[in-house]
Design a protein around this motif. Structure first.
Motif, PDB file in Angstrom:
ATOM      1  N   GLU A   1       0.898  -1.156  -0.080  1.00  0.00           N
ATOM      2  CA  GLU A   1       0.089   0.004  -0.039  1.00  0.00           C
ATOM      3  C   GLU A   1       0.913   1.195   0.155  1.00  0.00           C
ATOM      4  O   GLU A   1       1.800   1.151   0.790  1.00  0.00           O
ATOM      5  CB  GLU A   1      -1.046   0.034   1.366  1.00  0.00           C
ATOM      6  CG  GLU A   1      -1.943  -1.162   1.209  1.00  0.00           C
ATOM      7  CD  GLU A   1      -2.919  -0.986   2.314  1.00  0.00           C
ATOM      8  OE1 GLU A   1      -2.734  -0.340   3.266  1.00  0.00           O
ATOM      9  OE2 GLU A   1      -3.910  -2.007   2.245  1.00  0.00           O
ATOM     10  N   PRO A   2       0.498   2.250  -0.508  1.00  0.00           N
ATOM     11  CA  PRO A   2       1.131   3.407  -0.937  1.00  0.00           C
ATOM     12  C   PRO A   2       1.146   4.190   0.391  1.00  0.00           C
ATOM     13  O   PRO A   2       0.327   4.543   1.033  1.00  0.00           O
ATOM     14  CB  PRO A   2       0.698   4.117  -2.072  1.00  0.00           C
ATOM     15  CG  PRO A   2      -0.809   3.655  -1.890  1.00  0.00           C
ATOM     16  CD  PRO A   2      -0.869   2.480  -1.581  1.00  0.00           C
ATOM     17  N   ARG A   3       2.502   4.806   0.545  1.00  0.00           N
ATOM     18  CA  ARG A   3       2.841   5.783   1.721  1.00  0.00           C
ATOM     19  C   ARG A   3       3.630   7.081   1.163  1.00  0.00           C
ATOM     20  O   ARG A   3       4.556   6.767   0.294  1.00  0.00           O
ATOM     21  CB  ARG A   3       3.394   5.059   3.138  1.00  0.00           C
ATOM     22  CG  ARG A   3       2.263   4.024   3.401  1.00  0.00           C
ATOM     23  CD  ARG A   3       1.023   4.442   4.321  1.00  0.00           C
ATOM     24  NE  ARG A   3       0.720   3.109   5.258  1.00  0.00           N
ATOM     25  CZ  ARG A   3      -0.265   2.435   4.578  1.00  0.00           C
ATOM     26  NH1 ARG A   3      -0.676   2.292   3.388  1.00  0.00           N
ATOM     27  NH2 ARG A   3      -0.804   1.468   5.445  1.00  0.00           N
ATOM     28  N   PHE A   4       3.594   7.967   1.763  1.00  0.00           N
ATOM     29  CA  PHE A   4       4.908   8.887   1.704  1.00  0.00           C
ATOM     30  C   PHE A   4       5.247   9.471   2.903  1.00  0.00           C
ATOM     31  O   PHE A   4       4.383   9.769   4.068  1.00  0.00           O
ATOM     32  CB  PHE A   4       4.264   9.952   0.705  1.00  0.00           C
ATOM     33  CG  PHE A   4       3.029  10.723   0.926  1.00  0.00           C
ATOM     34  CD1 PHE A   4       3.177  11.816   1.932  1.00  0.00           C
ATOM     35  CD2 PHE A   4       1.824  10.289   0.528  1.00  0.00           C
ATOM     36  CE1 PHE A   4       1.733  12.566   2.165  1.00  0.00           C
ATOM     37  CE2 PHE A   4       0.768  10.921   0.730  1.00  0.00           C
ATOM     38  CZ  PHE A   4       0.546  12.012   1.542  1.00  0.00           C
ATOM     39  N   VAL A   5       6.539   9.889   3.164  1.00  0.00           N
ATOM     40  CA  VAL A   5       7.010  10.208   4.193  1.00  0.00           C
ATOM     41  C   VAL A   5       7.456  11.801   4.058  1.00  0.00           C
ATOM     42  O   VAL A   5       8.101  12.284   2.862  1.00  0.00           O
ATOM     43  CB  VAL A   5       8.520   9.610   4.573  1.00  0.00           C
ATOM     44  CG1 VAL A   5       9.026  10.181   5.816  1.00  0.00           C
ATOM     45  CG2 VAL A   5       8.258   8.104   4.817  1.00  0.00           C
TER      46      VAL A   5
END
Length: 755
Positions: free
Chosen positions: A99-103
């Motif tokens: 699943e896509p995440r971003f920091v």
């Protein structure tokens, strides 16, 4: 097998037409191995140009390219208040369990469209903002390889991390698309585009024939300077496979040492020479010293590419190991980069190259950091630079354009030569390089072109453009204008010609001194110049569909054969759209006239009409009058494209075009009786353009529209085993009726059938 002279006869029957016989000049299929050059002897140059592709393999090539199905005009999503990450921020991808995440700022978020904007860890982006991001992850789902970030709009990031055009799960290292796999990195797109362009370059026309070009491949070596991936060699099926295989194996990592890599390419091209050179104000300097890296980010070394078949300075290099092999050989470097110079300061102590172009000297010094003093890397005060960046690239390009890399090669008496290098630059994907002043200056100093590309199609087009321009420059460097045929009517002379550099032609009219036969004064008209001003839609052009004549338009002929696309037909008709990118750039529309003499018919009223074949695929019908009161003098009245050349017409539009013959046979005309309303017929062959003959009813030279041109088409004929149709037809009246006779040729004794 040896040829024995013989004659073949076949008959053509057409309802309500006289019987026509052709005594054909034939090369049977077993004899086709005989090679006849496509380059006229008067203009032939067998020395293939050198093309060095330099493909960026730096770490930033890991970045994602915003391209289809993403659409900048689509209103995907508006980030709600309280969820928006401020414009200008930096983010990194983080894929967790598919699943896509971003920091951002040390905190991991999901996109608001995936959570319904209710979760505390939901964030999204300002559509109008710009962000610094790394969007490709490694096997652990985080950015790998330490590559630099790239600038992306918030609108794109909302699409990329949002639930648009792709599933919300199943990610590995990037966004997955529902129907087409995953979005592409710059490296993947560069590999695809470069491979497509190299696969489109022409190969030798037959076994043992000369290759039209020589190709090599270079990249960065990861820290400073370049790496030769594939040595320069004739482009053949085998070498093309080697090139494309090497391109397929390119992976992104490291810095962007542009200037040192270009210097390395220059030193490689000079392989086999280790003496002194002259370039601009530099003279009497050893070529290794001239191109030596000696500065801030590397120890002193000769600028010679790694993994060469032999040391560049070796004077014992074999002919095959020397990229430049002939005094008249041209060399071109195509630099494709997604970044500006980085870790590229190695010429700080090279006083020859450090400011070779002088843009930090004299009154220009104030525009440079530290007034251009050593240790400031030729940088300009009004520009920004990458880490350990420099402005040396345009200096190196100018030096390599000015220098003769192989002064040991001598030219024939009376000829001048300079085996230099032209440099082309392509700024790809990154907004900062698409209009970078250093890349622009590099191309200008290096005698090439600068182009920008933002995605796969535009990168492919840019590669095609630089190749097209290089081919035009290469041809133009040895171009000759050859007068191929001269005809006289009363006190007017007509001269056909061709230009070997750009493969265009002309048909000009001159007044003649009736005593000496020499031209008087300036030309009366130029068919080429007049055709250049004609709108394609107003031209009257017809062809043959196998049964009857039809207007030569996309509606009537596109797709038969498949290579004859609507775009190719428009190109043949004279459209300039796509020239230099999709299609070959032309200087003029009228094709070269090499072997075909015009047929002249004097119509009632003493009106001379010229029927001029040309290697643009047409028979042009030109008004031969010279009086200024005649509005159509020198103009194309109509034209005919034989169906016989349809299969090859797409070659005319190819950016990689090398000269081919199309309608190259001299036609014949005759007045006839007993053929109904037809009282004059024209019959022509293709000459070196191929087998077959065509016939037109030219009782009248007038045509009000394309349907009237189409009505003039009578037939085309090509026997199954027929070779080149070199014979000029003779139309004669016999006891059995009208016959068309063509001079005898050669065959292998097989009989030809009638049609």
């Amino acid at each position: 097998m040896p040829y024995t002279p013989s004659k073949a006869m076949l008959s053509l029957h057409k309802a309500a037409q006289p019987v026509l016989l052709i005594l054909a000049s034939v090369f049977m299929t077993s004899a086709v191995a005989q090679n006849i050059s496509d380059i006229p002897i008067a203009a032939k140059n067998n020395v293939a140009p050198n093309f060095m592709f330099m493909i960026d393999n730096s770490g930033s090539m890991s970045n994602i390219v915003p391209t289809s199905p993403y659409n900048a005009a689509t209103a995907y999503f508006t980030c709600p208040g309280g969820q928006t990450i401020a414009s200008g921020a930096s983010i990194d991808i983080a894929v967790s369990s598919g699943e896509p995440r971003f920091v951002h700022a040390g905190t991991t978020y999901r996109h608001s469209t995936a959570t319904g904007a209710t979760s505390g860890n939901s964030r999204c982006f300002d559509n109008a903002g710009t962000y610094s991001a790394r969007l490709l992850g490694d096997s652990g789902g985080s950015p790998g390889g330490g590559y630099l970030s790239a600038a992306y709009t918030g609108h794109y990031l909302n699409w990329y991390f949002g639930v648009f055009d792709g599933p919300d799960t199943g990610w590995t290292d990037r966004k997955v698309l529902t129907s087409s796999g995953a979005v592409n990195t710059r490296m993947e797109i560069a590999r695809t585009s470069a491979t497509a362009v190299i696969n489109g370059l022409p190969l030798p026309p037959s076994a043992g024939a000369s290759a039209p070009s020589r190709v090599g491949l270079s990249t960065y070596n990861g820290s400073n300077g370049g790496t030769l991936r594939v040595a320069m060699s004739d482009l053949t099926t085998t070498s093309r496979t080697t090139l494309t295989t090497s391109i397929a194996g390119l992976t992104p990592s490291g810095a962007t040492p542009l200037s040192t890599t270009l210097a390395d390419i220059g030193r490689y091209l000079a392989t086999g020479y280790n003496g002194n050179i002259t370039a601009g104000s530099v003279t009497g300097v050893n070529i290794d010293t001239f191109l030596r890296q000696d500065g801030n980010d590397t120890s002193a070394r000769n600028s010679c590419l790694a993994s060469t078949p032999v040391a560049c300075s070796s004077t014992s290099a074999t002919a095959a190991q020397k990229p430049i092999q002939q005094w008249c050989q041209r060399s071109y470097a195509f630099l494709m980069t997604d970044g500006r110079p980085q870790s590229d300061r190695s010429f700080n102590n090279n006083t020859y190259l450090r400011d070779y172009d002088g843009d930090c000297q004299g009154v220009l010094a104030s525009s440079c950091v530290g007034s251009g003093s050593a240790g400031n890397w030729d940088r300009k005060t009004a520009r920004t630079y990458e880490s350990a960046g420099s402005d040396y690239l345009d200096d190196v390009a100018k030096a390599l354009f000015d220098v003769d890399l192989r002064p040991d090669l001598t030219a024939p008496a009376g000829r001048t030569k300079k085996n230099n290098l032209r440099t082309y630059t392509i700024g790809f994907a990154d907004l900062q390089v698409q209009n970078d002043p250093l890349l622009i200056s590099t191309a200008a100093n290096g005698g090439g072109l600068f182009l920008s590309a933002e995605d796969g199609p535009s990168l492919t087009a840019a590669f095609k453009t630089v190749i097209t321009d290089a081919l035009a420059k290469d041809a133009g460097s040895s171009a000759v204008v050859v007068t191929s045929a001269q005809l006289t009517v009363n006190n007017t002379g007509y001269a056909a010609s061709f230009n070997s550099g750009t493969w265009d032609g002309d048909l000009e009219a001159y007044s003649l001194d009736t005593t000496t036969g020499l031209p008087i004064g300036a030309r009366q008209w130029s068919a080429r110049a007049l055709l250049d001003t004609t709108t394609p839609a107003t031209r009257k052009i017809a062809s043959f569909n196998g049964s009857v004549g039809k207007a030569f338009t996309a509606a009537n002929f596109a797709g038969t054969p498949a290579s004859l696309t609507a775009g190719v037909i428009d190109f043949i008709r004279g459209s300039r759209t796509g020239e230099g990118t999709t299609y070959r750039a032309r200087r003029h529309l009228l094709g070269d006239v090499v072997n075909a003499e015009a047929a002249i018919v004097i119509y009632p009223g003493a009106i001379p009409i010229l029927f001029q074949p040309a290697n643009d695929g047409m028979l042009h019908v030109i008004d031969g009058r010279v009086s200024t009161s005649v509005t159509t003098r020198g103009q194309e009245l109509w034209a005919y494209v034989p169906r016989l050349v349809h299969t090859n017409l797409s070659q005319l539009s190819s950016p990689a075009y090398t000269h081919k013959y199309f309608v190259d046979g001299s036609p014949a005309t005759a007045q006839i009786t007993g053929a109904g309303a037809m009282t004059r017929i024209l019959v022509g062959g293709l000459g070196k353009g191929g087998p077959g003959y065509y016939a037109l009813d030219v009782t009248s030279y007038l045509a009000a529209d394309e349907s009237q041109v189409a009505s003039k088409v009578k037939w085309e004929f090509k026997p199954a085993n027929m070779g080149y149709s070199f014979g000029t037809p003779q139309i004669v009246n016999t006891a059995a009726g009208w016959r068309v006779v063509v001079a005898s040729g050669y065959d292998n004794g097989s009989a030809l059938g009638g049609g």
